[in-house]
Write an enzyme that holds these catalytic residues in place. Structure first.
Site, PDB file in Angstrom:
ATOM      1  N   GLU A 327      63.964 -18.644  29.342  1.00  0.00           N
ATOM      2  CA  GLU A 327      65.212 -18.459  28.616  1.00  0.00           C
ATOM      3  C   GLU A 327      65.336 -19.463  27.479  1.00  0.00           C
ATOM      4  OE1 GLU A 327      67.936 -18.527  31.930  1.00  0.00           O
ATOM      5  OE2 GLU A 327      68.273 -20.682  31.709  1.00  0.00           O
ATOM      6  N   CYS A 328      65.686 -18.944  26.314  1.00  0.00           N
ATOM      7  CA  CYS A 328      65.929 -19.707  25.095  1.00  0.00           C
ATOM      8  C   CYS A 328      64.740 -20.614  24.764  1.00  0.00           C
ATOM      9  CB  CYS A 328      67.231 -20.488  25.208  1.00  0.00           C
ATOM     10  SG  CYS A 328      67.959 -20.917  23.595  1.00  0.00           S
ATOM     11  N   GLY A 329      64.866 -21.931  24.945  1.00  0.00           N
ATOM     12  CA  GLY A 329      63.758 -22.823  24.619  1.00  0.00           C
ATOM     13  C   GLY A 329      62.491 -22.499  25.366  1.00  0.00           C
ATOM     14  N   SER A 421      64.256 -14.221  27.117  1.00  0.00           N
ATOM     15  CA  SER A 421      65.423 -13.938  26.289  1.00  0.00           C
ATOM     16  C   SER A 421      66.049 -15.247  25.827  1.00  0.00           C
ATOM     17  CB  SER A 421      66.460 -13.133  27.092  1.00  0.00           C
ATOM     18  OG  SER A 421      67.613 -12.876  26.319  1.00  0.00           O
TER      19      SER A 421
END
Length: 444
Positions: A327-329, A421
């Site tokens: 997720e993200c990073g 994501s």
């Protein structure tokens, strides 16, 4: 039901100093031997690290939508059963957001301490304090604290501007030694600073000279609240659904956006969690699934790029068909390359095709929800980068009820055993769905 003094530390806007005050108040009472439990209003990852350092106890998020009203009630009651003081740090301005910190305070009967940066005002301080106190009927106020005050004389002017002198809780002078440093995603994490506790104790010592800081155990009873939760509404963690599963969790300076409640959720479902550092370690620990949480890969891109052994280990994990939730990073680190705001690019894992580019302006922010196998996960998004990829979105997030998205929602990319994501999930919003992110049989 449990009764405990509880307070919400709020402000008229971000950047007023409420984190410093909340941490200093927690540290002050912890130093005096009281059991302090702190919470953060909203989805923030970073302030809880400082609140945990100050209180000496784990810190959870409270959000009437993302975590849910029943979850908030349960966590507050559990805290009240073991604490002498509960401190909730607000988010943004007191009335900002849907739901807002004021909504949380009103729902649970928390009194509000307003922290106002008074460095560039005098008489207007009183007007602002009055407005915060009376803007919404039924909101209970404990008082107002002036921050970044220039001098004792300035403090007198601020105090005199209040219509109700009893609302004055004191003043903190302008002092960089009391400031918690920030960067683009929020506060610098406590363990990144060699003087974190020194800063915290300096702020605590300053707060101890104010009326707020001189409150005794008896004084705190004026903030006492009865907390009651419905045990029937406790989250349903599917027992043993992750029994026998070992999940490797990235945790270091580059991957640090971890909700303590998410860890609790996975463990409640039987998972064994093992931690590793993509920055420093040469290989994944033995595991059945991998979780790459958000963080600051852009600040450590060169180190991540240079750790060829770790990149190869993650690649082998994926090639073996073992699940990955990024997720993200964590997702950013799986693309071919990452380009910083300075234009310099570094090669990442190359597991997902495409590139990520950092920008100076915020790319996305807000509460969102994502439908995945097993249910709908609530969460949020907050990032300064954009990605360009040939992958098609398997699905996209939707806005939280009552909110609208600017453009499309965040993409969920699925590539083999990888799900990735920009979306940050709150696992307890759908434990069954969270579990399936880490189960191999859920992948093609």
């Amino acid at each position: 039901m449990a009764r405990c003094p509880a307070i919400l530390i709020a402000a008229p806007a971000s950047g007023q100093g409420k984190t410093t005050v909340a941490c200093a108040l927690a540290r002050l009472h912890a130093r005096q031997g009281r059991r302090v439990r702190a919470f953060k209003c909203g989805p923030d990852f970073l302030d809880p690290y400082w609140l945990a350092l100050a209180s000496g106890a784990p810190v959870h998020q409270l959000d009437l939508w993302m975590t849910g009203e029943a979850d908030c009630a349960q966590r507050l009651q559990d805290a009240a059963l073991q604490a002498d003081l509960i401190i909730v740090e607000g988010v943004m301005g007191l009335f900002d957001g849907q739901p807002s910190a004021a909504d949380l305070a009103q729902r649970f009967g928390l009194k509000v301490v307003a922290v106002i940066d008074a460095g560039a005002m005098a008489g207007t301080f009183g007007a602002l304090a009055w407005g915060l106190q009376h803007y919404r009927e039924g909101l209970s106020f404990a008082g107002v604290l002036a921050n970044r005050v220039a001098s004792p004389g300035h403090a007198v002017m601020l105090e005199d501007s209040l219509r109700d002198p009893a609302q004055w809780l004191g003043a903190l002078t302008r002092n960089e030694a009391l400031t918690l440093p920030e960067r683009h995603l929020g506060l610098v994490m406590d363990h990144e600073l060699g003087d974190a506790m020194v800063r915290l104790d300096a702020a605590t010592d300053a707060l101890a000279q104010t009326r707020l800081g001189r409150m005794t155990a008896d004084d705190l009873q004026a903030w006492a609240v009865d907390f009651e939760a419905d045990d029937a509404q406790r989250p349903d963690f599917p027992a043993d659904v992750l029994q026998g599963q070992t999940i490797a969790v990235a945790r270091d300076a580059a991957f640090c956006f971890l909700y303590a409640a998410n860890i609790d959720c996975l463990q409640a479902m039987g998972a064994e969690l093992v931690y590793f550092s993509p920055l420093a370690d040469a290989a994944l620990p033995p595991c059945d699934a991998l979780w790459l949480p958000g963080g600051y890969p852009e600040l450590h891109a060169q180190t991540l790029a240079g750790n060829q052994a770790m990149k190869a280990s993650i690649t082998r994990h994926v090639q073996a068909g073992k699940p990955v939730w990024a997720e993200c990073g964590g997702m950013m680190a799986l693309f071919d390359k990452l380009t910083g705001v300075d234009g310099e690019s570094q090669p990442m894992c190359g597991i997902l095709p495409g590139s990520v580019t950092m920008q100076k302006r915020l790319a996305a922010l807000g509460p969102q929800q994502l439908e995945v196998a097993g249910g709908i996960l609530r969460g949020h998004t907050f990032h300064y980068s954009t990605c360009a990829t040939t992958l098609q979105a398997a699905s996209r997030t939707r806005a939280a009820p009552g909110r609208t998205l600017r453009g499309e929602g965040e993409a969920l990319y699925v590539s083999g055993s990888v799900k990735a994501s920009y979306f940050h999930a709150w696992f307890a919003s759908s434990p069954a769905a969270a579990a399936r992110l880490f189960l191999k049989e859920d992948h093609d």
